[in-house]
Design an enzyme around this catalytic site. Structure first.
Site, PDB file in Angstrom:
ATOM      1  N   GLU A  36       0.826  -1.217   0.000  1.00  0.00           N
ATOM      2  CA  GLU A  36       0.000   0.000   0.000  1.00  0.00           C
ATOM      3  C   GLU A  36       0.856   1.262   0.000  1.00  0.00           C
ATOM      4  O   GLU A  36       0.638   2.169  -0.800  1.00  0.00           O
ATOM      5  CB  GLU A  36      -0.926   0.019   1.228  1.00  0.00           C
ATOM      6  CG  GLU A  36      -1.746   1.310   1.273  1.00  0.00           C
ATOM      7  CD  GLU A  36      -2.729   1.380   2.418  1.00  0.00           C
ATOM      8  OE1 GLU A  36      -2.559   0.678   3.428  1.00  0.00           O
ATOM      9  OE2 GLU A  36      -3.676   2.170   2.304  1.00  0.00           O
ATOM     10  N   ASP A  73      -0.789  -4.906   3.156  1.00  0.00           N
ATOM     11  CA  ASP A  73      -1.273  -3.693   3.831  1.00  0.00           C
ATOM     12  C   ASP A  73      -0.616  -3.703   5.210  1.00  0.00           C
ATOM     13  O   ASP A  73      -0.981  -4.508   6.076  1.00  0.00           O
ATOM     14  CB  ASP A  73      -2.803  -3.709   3.951  1.00  0.00           C
ATOM     15  CG  ASP A  73      -3.328  -2.338   4.370  1.00  0.00           C
ATOM     16  OD1 ASP A  73      -2.540  -1.569   4.963  1.00  0.00           O
ATOM     17  OD2 ASP A  73      -4.504  -2.043   4.114  1.00  0.00           O
ATOM     18  N   ILE A 105      -0.614  -1.655   7.760  1.00  0.00           N
ATOM     19  CA  ILE A 105      -1.590  -1.388   8.835  1.00  0.00           C
ATOM     20  C   ILE A 105      -2.925  -1.123   8.144  1.00  0.00           C
ATOM     21  O   ILE A 105      -3.112  -0.084   7.510  1.00  0.00           O
ATOM     22  CB  ILE A 105      -1.190  -0.182   9.716  1.00  0.00           C
ATOM     23  CG1 ILE A 105       0.164  -0.441  10.380  1.00  0.00           C
ATOM     24  CG2 ILE A 105      -2.266   0.080  10.776  1.00  0.00           C
ATOM     25  CD1 ILE A 105       0.620   0.636  11.363  1.00  0.00           C
ATOM     26  N   ASP A 106      -3.818  -2.087   8.222  1.00  0.00           N
ATOM     27  CA  ASP A 106      -5.158  -1.884   7.661  1.00  0.00           C
ATOM     28  C   ASP A 106      -6.033  -1.405   8.809  1.00  0.00           C
ATOM     29  O   ASP A 106      -6.124  -2.054   9.854  1.00  0.00           O
ATOM     30  CB  ASP A 106      -5.709  -3.189   7.078  1.00  0.00           C
ATOM     31  CG  ASP A 106      -7.053  -2.946   6.410  1.00  0.00           C
ATOM     32  OD1 ASP A 106      -7.128  -2.068   5.529  1.00  0.00           O
ATOM     33  OD2 ASP A 106      -8.026  -3.600   6.794  1.00  0.00           O
ATOM     34  N   THR A 131      -5.771   2.203   9.419  1.00  0.00           N
ATOM     35  CA  THR A 131      -4.814   3.211   9.928  1.00  0.00           C
ATOM     36  C   THR A 131      -5.537   4.272  10.761  1.00  0.00           C
ATOM     37  O   THR A 131      -5.015   4.720  11.785  1.00  0.00           O
ATOM     38  CB  THR A 131      -4.037   3.863   8.755  1.00  0.00           C
ATOM     39  OG1 THR A 131      -3.384   2.824   8.029  1.00  0.00           O
ATOM     40  CG2 THR A 131      -2.989   4.842   9.247  1.00  0.00           C
ATOM     41  N   ASP A 164      -6.247  -4.367   0.639  1.00  0.00           N
ATOM     42  CA  ASP A 164      -7.293  -4.470   1.663  1.00  0.00           C
ATOM     43  C   ASP A 164      -7.897  -5.875   1.694  1.00  0.00           C
ATOM     44  O   ASP A 164      -8.513  -6.268   2.684  1.00  0.00           O
ATOM     45  CB  ASP A 164      -8.440  -3.482   1.382  1.00  0.00           C
ATOM     46  CG  ASP A 164      -7.992  -2.034   1.435  1.00  0.00           C
ATOM     47  OD1 ASP A 164      -7.223  -1.697   2.336  1.00  0.00           O
ATOM     48  OD2 ASP A 164      -8.426  -1.245   0.571  1.00  0.00           O
TER      49      ASP A 164
HETATM   50  C1  IPD Z   1      -8.648   1.307   4.776  1.00  0.00           C
HETATM   51  C2  IPD Z   1      -9.504   0.423   5.652  1.00  0.00           C
HETATM   52  C3  IPD Z   1     -10.917   0.940   5.655  1.00  0.00           C
HETATM   53  C4  IPD Z   1     -11.489   1.018   4.245  1.00  0.00           C
HETATM   54  C5  IPD Z   1     -10.598   1.856   3.348  1.00  0.00           C
HETATM   55  C6  IPD Z   1      -9.182   1.334   3.376  1.00  0.00           C
HETATM   56  P1  IPD Z   1      -6.054   1.556   5.361  1.00  0.00           P
HETATM   57  O1  IPD Z   1      -7.329   0.778   4.735  1.00  0.00           O
HETATM   58  O2  IPD Z   1      -9.515  -0.895   5.214  1.00  0.00           O
HETATM   59  O3  IPD Z   1     -11.726   0.084   6.387  1.00  0.00           O
HETATM   60  O4  IPD Z   1     -12.753   1.598   4.297  1.00  0.00           O
HETATM   61  O5  IPD Z   1     -11.110   1.801   2.034  1.00  0.00           O
HETATM   62  O6  IPD Z   1      -8.371   2.184   2.592  1.00  0.00           O
HETATM   63  O7  IPD Z   1      -5.924   2.826   4.563  1.00  0.00           O
HETATM   64  O8  IPD Z   1      -6.353   1.816   6.790  1.00  0.00           O
HETATM   65  O9  IPD Z   1      -4.942   0.620   5.123  1.00  0.00           O
END
Ligand code: IPD
Length: 251
Positions: free
Chosen positions: A71, A91, A93-94, A96, A220
């Site tokens: 990412e 990813d 940190i999913d 974030t 994701d």
């Molecule tokens: C996000 C999370 C969030 C989703 C966003 C993602 P990130 O990932 O998964 O739940 O709604 O579309 O971008 O940016 O925290 O790695």
């Protein structure tokens, strides 16, 4: 292409994800350096970058020929291209936004795709100590216990997970809100945990029945989709295509 040892790939990834988990577990308690990306609510911290670097460096040491889609590397300008080559989709940190607020629904997500199919998936919430894992054809597990989807077939009885996403574009915000308005009277409950990978893994665990999201990126869902399908779940895009028929989100 050389034969891929799925178990070895899994073991190396698991070990690295556990090490990365220590970084996230410590950092979530502390003040973060935050930058924004595509919108004011699309965040990256120094921990996202450090964890991605740590994972890519460890994986490329073990598997020098493998490719990577991360990412934060893509945000920094690298191309997001999935080929038939073994590709780790990361990813760091999913969730974030949750991490920034010390809300403990955040995870590290690592998926290995080969010939455009998921082979290995690891989703780890190091704060709540939830390790979701899968190897293709071998089932999926939470902390070593086998997972199975709920089997619920009635939307009116379903707990549905969704996500608000990170776009503040008025048209996209309107789509998110319209979907919620339309779904609320039809489902048993609607929830968002703030991490797509954990939302998908929650459906794999049978803690809910459906997950949907418009605008997901490869990182994701690369690991979560395998964890879900190995638990007996079904994954498709809005036109009904499964990832191995037409990969979603590879932009
Ligand atoms: C996000 C999370 C969030 C989703 C966003 C993602 P990130 O990932 O998964 O739940 O709604 O579309 O971008 O940016 O925290 O790695």
């Amino acid at each position: 292409m050389a034969e891929i040892d799925a178990q070895k790939c899994f073991d190396v990834a698991l070990d690295l994800v556990k090490q990365a988990g220590k970084v996230v577990r410590e950092a979530i308690k502390k003040k973060k350096n935050i930058e924004t990306k595509s919108s004011a609510v699309d965040l990256v911290t120094e921990s996202d970058k450090a964890v991605e670097k740590m994972l890519i460096s460890g994986l490329s040491e073990a598997f020098p020929d493998h490719k990577f889609i991360g990412e934060e590397s893509v945000s920094a300008g690298e191309k997001c291209i999935l080929t038939d080559e073994p590709t780790w989709i990361i990813d760091p940190i999913d969730g974030t936004m949750n991490f920034v607020h010390s809300f403990p629904y955040t995870c590290i997500s690592v998926g290995l795709w080969v010939k455009k199919e998921a082979l290995v998936g690891v989703v780890y919430n190091p704060v709540l100590e939830q390790m979701f894992t899968a190897i293709k054809g071998q089932g999926s597990f939470l902390n070593g216990e086998k997972l199975s989807v709920s089997g619920e077939k009635e939307l009116g009885q379903a707990l549905v997970f969704s996500e608000i996403g990170t776009s503040l574009d008025p048209e996209k915000v309107n789509t998110v809100l319209t979907n919620i308005t339309n779904l609320m009277p039809k489902v048993h409950g609607l929830r968002g945990v703030g991490s797509a990978a954990l939302g998908i893994s929650s459906v794999a665990a049978g803690w809910g029945d459906v997950f949907y999201h418009f605008g997901l990126c490869a990182w994701d869902m690369a690991a979560g989709t395998l964890i879900l399908t190995e638990a007996g779940g079904y994954v498709c895009d809005t036109e009904g295509w499964c990832p191995d028929e037409r990969p979603m989100g590879w932009g």
